[in-house]
Write a protein that holds these residues in place. Structure first.
Motif: not given
Length: 204
Positions: A32-46
């Motif tokens: 949902r976050w990726a679709a809403a903001d294609p330029g979003r940078r994801f942190d703390d995925l690990f």
């Protein structure tokens, strides 16, 4: 987002109550976050990768894979992990290694197998160790919903719940509506060893 499909087979129905829904919720949120903001940078995925629920779901997917009992270079199979170590202990140790940054993938065991089509040519088949398979599956669980948001509806390759038959149905659909050209492109030897590095070589 379509539910993530395990590699080479169905996920076994042995995920304890809560783990599967927790991972599905995490995937839905990331998608949902990726679709809403294609330029979003994801942190703390690990943190999602070494989450106990993610690792357990990843382990179940590896255990349900056709290659579950094919050993890597360490000689371990899923069955031996369960008999000698136990799944909870195995995953606890793997999680600790991931959290403290000491996890290192082993070399991939290689076998030469015939290429499809009866050409007589061979290709390398890489067989990772069980722990490496679980980490790869955990990474897939976390990263796939993010990348799925970028795919076009006509992208059929190696996606959950998408098959070659779906692409054929799409071609048939347009072929019966006046379209007459189909482009099938393949970059020969694009994945030969010189064109990419192994997980171990790329790890920093």
């Amino acid at each position: 987002m379509p539910q993530d499909a395990p590699p080479n087979g169905s996920a076994p129905g042995q995920v304890p109550e809560g783990s599967g829904s927790r991972v599905a919720g995490m995937q839905a949120k990331l998608h949902r976050w990726a679709a809403a903001d294609p330029g979003r940078r994801f942190d703390d995925l690990f943190n999602f990768v070494h989450d106990p629920a993610t690792l357990f779901v990843a382990y179940c997917r590896v255990a349900g894979n056709r290659g579950a009992n094919t050993p890597g270079v360490d000689g371990m199979t899923v069955k031996l992990v369960e008999e000698r170590t136990g799944v909870p202990e195995f995953l606890d140790d793997l999680r600790a290694q991931l959290k403290e940054g000491s996890f290192r993938p082993l070399l991939v065991r290689e076998r030469m197998i015939p290429k499809p089509g009866g050409s007589g040519k061979l290709r390398k088949l890489g067989i990772p160790a069980v722990a490496d398979k679980v980490v790869q599956a955990a990474l897939k669980l976390v990263l796939e919903p993010i990348f799925e948001a970028d795919f076009e509806p006509v992208s059929y390759g190696f996606r959950p719940m998408w098959r070659a038959h779906d692409a054929i149905a799409e071609i048939h659909y347009f072929g019966t509506r006046g379209y007459r050209w189909v482009l099938d492109a393949d970059i020969e030897a694009a994945l030969d060893p010189w064109s990419y590095c192994s997980f171990a070589d790329c790890a920093v």
